[in-house]
Design an enzyme around this catalytic site. Structure first.
Site, PDB file in Angstrom:
ATOM      1  N   GLU A  66       0.816  -1.224   0.000  1.00 50.28           N
ATOM      2  CA  GLU A  66       0.000   0.000   0.000  1.00 50.28           C
ATOM      3  C   GLU A  66       0.847   1.271   0.000  1.00 50.28           C
ATOM      4  O   GLU A  66       0.411   2.312  -0.496  1.00 50.28           O
ATOM      5  CB  GLU A  66      -0.896   0.015   1.248  1.00 50.28           C
ATOM      6  CG  GLU A  66      -1.747   1.258   1.344  1.00 50.28           C
ATOM      7  CD  GLU A  66      -2.636   1.257   2.562  1.00 50.28           C
ATOM      8  OE1 GLU A  66      -3.853   1.214   2.373  1.00 50.28           O
ATOM      9  OE2 GLU A  66      -2.119   1.283   3.701  1.00 50.28           O
ATOM     10  N   ARG A 134       6.402  10.269   7.651  1.00 48.73           N
ATOM     11  CA  ARG A 134       6.719   9.659   6.362  1.00 48.73           C
ATOM     12  C   ARG A 134       6.261  10.503   5.152  1.00 48.73           C
ATOM     13  O   ARG A 134       6.741  10.320   4.052  1.00 48.73           O
ATOM     14  CB  ARG A 134       6.039   8.294   6.276  1.00 48.73           C
ATOM     15  CG  ARG A 134       6.456   7.310   7.367  1.00 48.73           C
ATOM     16  CD  ARG A 134       7.839   6.770   7.128  1.00 48.73           C
ATOM     17  NE  ARG A 134       8.206   5.778   8.115  1.00 48.73           N
ATOM     18  CZ  ARG A 134       7.921   4.481   8.009  1.00 48.73           C
ATOM     19  NH1 ARG A 134       7.265   4.030   6.964  1.00 48.73           N
ATOM     20  NH2 ARG A 134       8.304   3.644   8.949  1.00 48.73           N
ATOM     21  N   HIS A 164       0.865   6.135  10.229  1.00 46.68           N
ATOM     22  CA  HIS A 164       0.209   6.584   9.004  1.00 46.68           C
ATOM     23  C   HIS A 164      -1.231   6.994   9.319  1.00 46.68           C
ATOM     24  O   HIS A 164      -1.811   6.520  10.297  1.00 46.68           O
ATOM     25  CB  HIS A 164       0.143   5.431   7.983  1.00 46.68           C
ATOM     26  CG  HIS A 164       1.445   5.119   7.319  1.00 46.68           C
ATOM     27  ND1 HIS A 164       1.981   3.849   7.322  1.00 46.68           N
ATOM     28  CD2 HIS A 164       2.292   5.880   6.594  1.00 46.68           C
ATOM     29  CE1 HIS A 164       3.117   3.855   6.635  1.00 46.68           C
ATOM     30  NE2 HIS A 164       3.329   5.069   6.186  1.00 46.68           N
ATOM     31  N   CYS A 251      -2.445  -2.048   4.752  1.00 47.71           N
ATOM     32  CA  CYS A 251      -1.050  -1.959   4.279  1.00 47.71           C
ATOM     33  C   CYS A 251      -0.686  -3.101   3.341  1.00 47.71           C
ATOM     34  O   CYS A 251       0.186  -2.964   2.489  1.00 47.71           O
ATOM     35  CB  CYS A 251      -0.084  -2.033   5.453  1.00 47.71           C
ATOM     36  SG  CYS A 251      -0.632  -1.176   6.912  1.00 47.71           S
TER      37      CYS A 251
END
Ligand code: CIR
Length: 260
Positions: A66, A134, A164, A251
Site C-alpha cells: 500500500e 513519512r 500513518h 497496508c
C-alpha cells in the site's frame, strides 16, 4: 466496487521490518505466510482478482504494498517513501502498475516530496492525506496537484501520534468512518457517521472495505460487533505477525479497478 488487488508475499527478512513496538516480539515467518494466504483467500471471496507478487528479500517491509503507490479511478500515483529501507520498493512496483494503468496516467511524487500510501484515505473523489513522519508538506502539495489535474481533490490532515493516517482512521463507505484516538474529534471528519474504536482495540481501526464486506483483524470483538451492527457483512483475518512490524490489513494490499 473494486475489481483488482495487488499483494506481495512477505519475505523472510520481514522479521527485521521497521517497528515501533519491539516489545511485541519478532514476527514468526511461517505464521505470517499462513496469515497472508488467509488474507488473499478473504479478498478473493469478495469478488476481486488478486495478483500475487513474489517476495523481495532485499526489502523487509515490501509486503506492505500500500505504501508504494496510490491507485485512483483516474490515475496511478507512484509514491516516494521517506523510510530509506523502503524507497526502492517503488521502482519494482511500477512495471506491475503499467499492466493496469496506461503510461500517460502514471504520475510520480518526487524529492524533496515524500509520501507513503498508508497516509492516503480515499472517500469518493476526495483523498485525505496524513502529514506524518513519512509524508511531508511538499509530497502532499505534489499529490494534490496531481489529483486536481484529474478532477479529483485532496486535503491535508496533520498527524500527532500514529505512523500513518490509516493506522487510526478508515472509511468503510456509506458515510461510515472508523475513528480512533486522535481522530475521534478531528474537525476534518465531522460530517461522517463515526464508529468509535475503543483505545484497547485501537489496532482494529485499520479495516478494509471490499465490495461491501468489511475485513476486520481477528481478535477485536468490540470493533467487529460495531461494524456488524452498522449493517455490514464481515470477514476476519488474523494479522498478529504484521502487527509486530506496525502493519495492518490495508497496508498489505492495493485495491483498485484496472484502467486497462
Ligand atoms: C513501516 O514502518 O514502513 C512498516 N513496518 C509498516 C508499514 C505499514 N503500512 C501502512 O500502514 N500502510
Amino acid at each position: 466496487m473494486y475489481k483488482n488487488v495487488i499483494v506481495r508475499k512477505p519475505c523472510r527478512a520481514m522479521v527485521g521490518g521497521i517497528t515501533s513496538a519491539p516489545e511485541l516480539g519478532k514476527p514468526n515467518y511461517d505464521l505470517a505466510l499462513e496469515q497472508h494466504g488467509a488474507y488473499i483467500k478473504a479478498l478473493r471471496s469478495c469478488g476481486v482478482e488478486v495478483r500475487e507478487l513474489p517476495a523481495l528479500e532485499d526489502y523487509p517491509d515490501s509486503c506492505f504494498v500500500e505504501d508504494t503507490c496510490v491507485l485512483t479511478r483516474e490515475c496511478a500515483i507512484m509514491d516516494n517513501p521517506a523510510a530509506p529501507t523502503r524507497n526502492g520498493e517503488v521502482a519494482l512496483m511500477e512495471p506491475i502498475i503499467k499492466e493496469f494503468y496506461p503510461v500517460d496516467r502514471i504520475e510520480h511524487i518526487t524529492a524533496p516530496g515524500t509520501l507513503e500510501g498508508g497516509d492516503v484515505m480515499m472517500v469518493g473523489d476526495h483523498f485525505y492525506v496524513g502529514r506524518s513522519a513519512r509524508t511531508n508538506a511538499e509530497g502532499i502539495r505534489q499529490f494534490i496537484e496531481i489529483l486536481n489535474k484529474y478532477g479529483l481533490e485532496g486535503s491535508e490532515v496533520p498527524l500527532e501520534k500514529v505512523l500513518h493516517l490509516k493506522t487510526g482512521v478508515n472509511y468503510i463507505e456509506r458515510n461510515n468512518m472508523l475513528v480512533s484516538g486522535e481522530f475521534i474529534d478531528k474537525p476534518d471528519f465531522e460530517s461522517f457517521h463515526k464508529l468509535v474504536i475503543p483505545e484497547d482495540e485501537a489496532y482494529a481501526a485499520n479495516c478494509i472495505w471490499m465490495n461491501d464486506t468489511v475485513i476486520v483483524p481477528a481478535g477485536y470483538p468490540t470493533v467487529l460487533k460495531t461494524i456488524q451492527d452498522a449493517g455490514y457483512k464481515t470477514l476476519t483475518v488474523d494479522t498478529s505477525e504484521y502487527r509486530k512490524i506496525d502493519g495492518g490489513l490495508s497496508c498489505l494490499s492495493l485495491r483498485f479497478t484496472s484502467l486497462i
